[in-house]
Design a protein around this motif. Sequence first.
Motif, PDB file in Angstrom:
ATOM      1  N   SER A 191       0.190   9.993  -3.791  1.00 43.88           N
ATOM      2  CA  SER A 191       0.551   9.752  -5.192  1.00 43.88           C
ATOM      3  C   SER A 191       1.316  10.918  -5.799  1.00 43.88           C
ATOM      4  N   GLY A 192       2.057  11.641  -4.951  1.00 42.71           N
ATOM      5  CA  GLY A 192       2.986  12.627  -5.503  1.00 42.71           C
ATOM      6  C   GLY A 192       4.167  11.906  -6.120  1.00 42.71           C
ATOM      7  N   ALA A 193       5.212  12.652  -6.440  1.00 43.22           N
ATOM      8  CA  ALA A 193       6.360  12.057  -7.122  1.00 43.22           C
ATOM      9  C   ALA A 193       6.975  10.913  -6.314  1.00 43.22           C
ATOM     10  N   ILE A 194       7.163  11.101  -5.010  1.00 45.86           N
ATOM     11  CA  ILE A 194       7.801  10.069  -4.189  1.00 45.86           C
ATOM     12  C   ILE A 194       6.956   8.807  -4.152  1.00 45.86           C
ATOM     13  N   GLY A 195       5.666   8.964  -3.875  1.00 46.46           N
ATOM     14  CA  GLY A 195       4.785   7.805  -3.782  1.00 46.46           C
ATOM     15  C   GLY A 195       4.686   7.033  -5.090  1.00 46.46           C
ATOM     16  N   ILE A 196       4.502   7.747  -6.179  1.00 48.36           N
ATOM     17  CA  ILE A 196       4.343   7.089  -7.480  1.00 48.36           C
ATOM     18  C   ILE A 196       5.634   6.425  -7.933  1.00 48.36           C
ATOM     19  N   GLU A 197       6.770   7.029  -7.653  1.00 50.62           N
ATOM     20  CA  GLU A 197       8.038   6.396  -8.039  1.00 50.62           C
ATOM     21  C   GLU A 197       8.248   5.078  -7.308  1.00 50.62           C
ATOM     22  N   PHE A 198       7.981   5.046  -6.007  1.00 49.84           N
ATOM     23  CA  PHE A 198       8.135   3.789  -5.285  1.00 49.84           C
ATOM     24  C   PHE A 198       7.069   2.776  -5.693  1.00 49.84           C
ATOM     25  N   ALA A 199       5.862   3.242  -5.953  1.00 47.80           N
ATOM     26  CA  ALA A 199       4.819   2.334  -6.436  1.00 47.80           C
ATOM     27  C   ALA A 199       5.242   1.711  -7.756  1.00 47.80           C
ATOM     28  N   SER A 200       5.811   2.525  -8.639  1.00 46.20           N
ATOM     29  CA  SER A 200       6.247   2.041  -9.948  1.00 46.20           C
ATOM     30  C   SER A 200       7.377   1.022  -9.807  1.00 46.20           C
ATOM     31  N   PHE A 201       8.335   1.311  -8.934  1.00 40.26           N
ATOM     32  CA  PHE A 201       9.473   0.409  -8.741  1.00 40.26           C
ATOM     33  C   PHE A 201       9.018  -0.949  -8.227  1.00 40.26           C
ATOM     34  N   TYR A 202       8.283  -0.936  -7.125  1.00 42.12           N
ATOM     35  CA  TYR A 202       7.904  -2.214  -6.509  1.00 42.12           C
ATOM     36  C   TYR A 202       6.871  -2.971  -7.344  1.00 42.12           C
ATOM     37  N   ASN A 203       6.001  -2.257  -8.010  1.00 37.27           N
ATOM     38  CA  ASN A 203       5.029  -2.914  -8.881  1.00 37.27           C
ATOM     39  C   ASN A 203       5.742  -3.641 -10.026  1.00 37.27           C
ATOM     40  N   GLY A 251       7.046  -6.916  -9.115  1.00 33.14           N
ATOM     41  CA  GLY A 251       6.083  -7.968  -8.817  1.00 33.14           C
ATOM     42  C   GLY A 251       5.187  -7.776  -7.619  1.00 33.14           C
ATOM     43  N   ALA A 252       5.320  -6.656  -6.895  1.00 33.26           N
ATOM     44  CA  ALA A 252       4.445  -6.419  -5.748  1.00 33.26           C
ATOM     45  C   ALA A 252       3.029  -6.099  -6.224  1.00 33.26           C
ATOM     46  N   ASP A 253       2.035  -6.642  -5.548  1.00 32.36           N
ATOM     47  CA  ASP A 253       0.633  -6.293  -5.786  1.00 32.36           C
ATOM     48  C   ASP A 253       0.418  -4.934  -5.126  1.00 32.36           C
ATOM     49  N   THR A 254       0.373  -3.880  -5.937  1.00 34.65           N
ATOM     50  CA  THR A 254       0.487  -2.506  -5.431  1.00 34.65           C
ATOM     51  C   THR A 254      -0.824  -1.736  -5.510  1.00 34.65           C
ATOM     52  N   THR A 255      -1.180  -1.111  -4.386  1.00 36.66           N
ATOM     53  CA  THR A 255      -2.340  -0.217  -4.316  1.00 36.66           C
ATOM     54  C   THR A 255      -1.865   1.173  -3.931  1.00 36.66           C
ATOM     55  N   VAL A 256      -2.349   2.174  -4.649  1.00 38.37           N
ATOM     56  CA  VAL A 256      -2.021   3.569  -4.343  1.00 38.37           C
ATOM     57  C   VAL A 256      -3.292   4.275  -3.889  1.00 38.37           C
ATOM     58  N   VAL A 257      -3.227   4.935  -2.741  1.00 41.15           N
ATOM     59  CA  VAL A 257      -4.360   5.692  -2.210  1.00 41.15           C
ATOM     60  C   VAL A 257      -4.001   7.176  -2.216  1.00 41.15           C
ATOM     61  N   LEU A 312       0.857  -1.183   0.000  1.00 36.65           N
ATOM     62  CA  LEU A 312       0.000   0.000   0.000  1.00 36.65           C
ATOM     63  C   LEU A 312       0.891   1.230   0.000  1.00 36.65           C
ATOM     64  N   VAL A 313       0.686   2.114  -0.956  1.00 36.07           N
ATOM     65  CA  VAL A 313       1.404   3.377  -1.007  1.00 36.07           C
ATOM     66  C   VAL A 313       0.395   4.488  -0.708  1.00 36.07           C
ATOM     67  N   ILE A 314       0.656   5.254   0.346  1.00 40.01           N
ATOM     68  CA  ILE A 314      -0.233   6.342   0.733  1.00 40.01           C
ATOM     69  C   ILE A 314       0.336   7.644   0.185  1.00 40.01           C
ATOM     70  N   THR A 373      -5.828  -5.788   3.636  1.00 41.83           N
ATOM     71  CA  THR A 373      -4.620  -6.207   4.345  1.00 41.83           C
ATOM     72  C   THR A 373      -3.407  -6.190   3.430  1.00 41.83           C
ATOM     73  N   PHE A 374      -2.316  -5.659   3.954  1.00 40.37           N
ATOM     74  CA  PHE A 374      -1.061  -5.545   3.216  1.00 40.37           C
ATOM     75  C   PHE A 374       0.070  -6.031   4.107  1.00 40.37           C
ATOM     76  N   ASP A 375       1.187  -6.405   3.489  1.00 39.90           N
ATOM     77  CA  ASP A 375       2.347  -6.757   4.311  1.00 39.90           C
ATOM     78  C   ASP A 375       3.304  -5.581   4.468  1.00 39.90           C
ATOM     79  N   THR A 376       3.114  -4.550   3.598  1.00 48.07           N
ATOM     80  CA  THR A 376       3.988  -3.385   3.648  1.00 48.07           C
ATOM     81  C   THR A 376       3.207  -2.127   3.276  1.00 48.07           C
ATOM     82  N   VAL A 377       3.485  -1.047   3.975  1.00 50.32           N
ATOM     83  CA  VAL A 377       2.885   0.258   3.671  1.00 50.32           C
ATOM     84  C   VAL A 377       4.018   1.273   3.509  1.00 50.32           C
ATOM     85  N   ILE A 378       3.962   2.062   2.434  1.00 49.95           N
ATOM     86  CA  ILE A 378       4.884   3.182   2.270  1.00 49.95           C
ATOM     87  C   ILE A 378       4.088   4.467   2.421  1.00 49.95           C
TER      88      ILE A 378
END
Length: 463
Positions: free
Chosen positions: A180-192, A195-201, A176-178, A260-265
């Motif tokens: 969606s500015g530059a920092i959030g989207i960049e990490f979402a893009s990397f981990y996604n 192979g991470a199942d990624t949700t951005v809020v 879960l990435v809380i 439920t998530f195993d990791t939150v950024i």
Amino acid sequence: MSKSFDMIVIGAGPGGYVCAIRAAQLGLTVAIVEREHLGGICLNWGCIPTKAMLRTSEVFHLMHRAKDFGLAAQGISYDLDAVVKRSRGIAKQLNSGVGHLLKKNKVPVFMGEATVPAKGVVSVKSDNGVQELTATSIVLATGARARELPGLEADGDLVWTYKHALVPKRMPKRLLVIGSGAIGIEFASFYNALGADTTVVEVMDRILPVEDAEISAFAKKQFEAQGMTIREAALVKQLDRGAGSVTAHIEQGGHVTKDTFDTVISAVGIVGNTEGLGLEALGVTVERSHVVTDPQCRTGVEGVFAIGDLAGAPWLAHKASHEGVMVAELVAGGHPHAVSADSIAGCTYCQPQIASVGLTEAQATEQGYDIKVGRFPFIGNGKAIALGEPEGLVKTVFDSKTGALLGAHMVGAEVTELIQGYVIGRQLETTEEDLMQTVFPHPTLSEMMHESVLDAWGRAIHF
């Protein structure tokens, strides 16, 4: 070593060390104080190491597309520890480079915690005790840190800040990435991509809320096509931390759901590093954790300047560096132009990349301009097709009366490199006629910049 200088810079990030070097070039005696890392957050924990990791995910993504290029690749995998090691190695290399540049320019570095107990005085506390330095001018360049919201605080295990995300203990499975500015989207893009199942809020009504709405919508479709879940106009109300998992309470449309998530950024913004410096007693005004300055970074207290993230948006390394140069030249007796925030490009290095400068279409309309808007899609560009990158868009916004370029917005491959062409155009007060008469090389992605300008006046050739 002398302890009296023309200028003391507090903070050795991209604003501070550049300011110090330029001041030294201009003949000023200058010292720099840094409490942790030369190069600051950008070089050690931000811009550079994240780009190294994003390059890895980009190559990994391309390896999975090998067949598209007539190639064959089997057993594609990655070593997360090696990915992180490469990223940290690059940061270390550049950290050493900053030290070399400061030494080359004869700028002494004082490692320790700085305070400003009185006008013209900087006290530096280190393991070796306290030193008192004096200077005619003091430049505050202490940067910023990740904002933490109540209940969403990082613990380094289940809930991460950007620092934790750069040196992960594990590869997230459900992320879960809380934000969606530059920092959030960049990490979402990397981990996604890995192979991470990624949700951005995102709490705002669209992701990448500072970008042009059309660009945000285009990017959202690309992210969803890559498997991301995007939840806009949504709010993470609560995190229930358990053994190896986090249950997020997410409010959207008046309803709260649990997932439920195993990791939150957590990437919900930044706060300025103003504490402990003694700014209030000095008379420096701080609002919402950032130092208030005039257009030339003066704080209102004679001889005290503030630059970079500490001085507010846009929170960009290149803005900090340019402000550092401006302040150095001002202190040296020059007459530099103030930094114009709307002529500073913003770049996000997700996949696809996003870049922009100037006003969005909505902002231009709100400010009363009669506008012309041009667009050109990557699918109409030969180089983009040859690269296997046909998904993207270049958009330009002009004042229809004067032909002034009000803004430019891009999404797609390598747009973070292309945007500088429009930045230069705005700096030189280029009109649509100048851009139309410019000959762009073929075959290049830059031809789309030309076509977008032509399209604003109904003259596009290739689409």
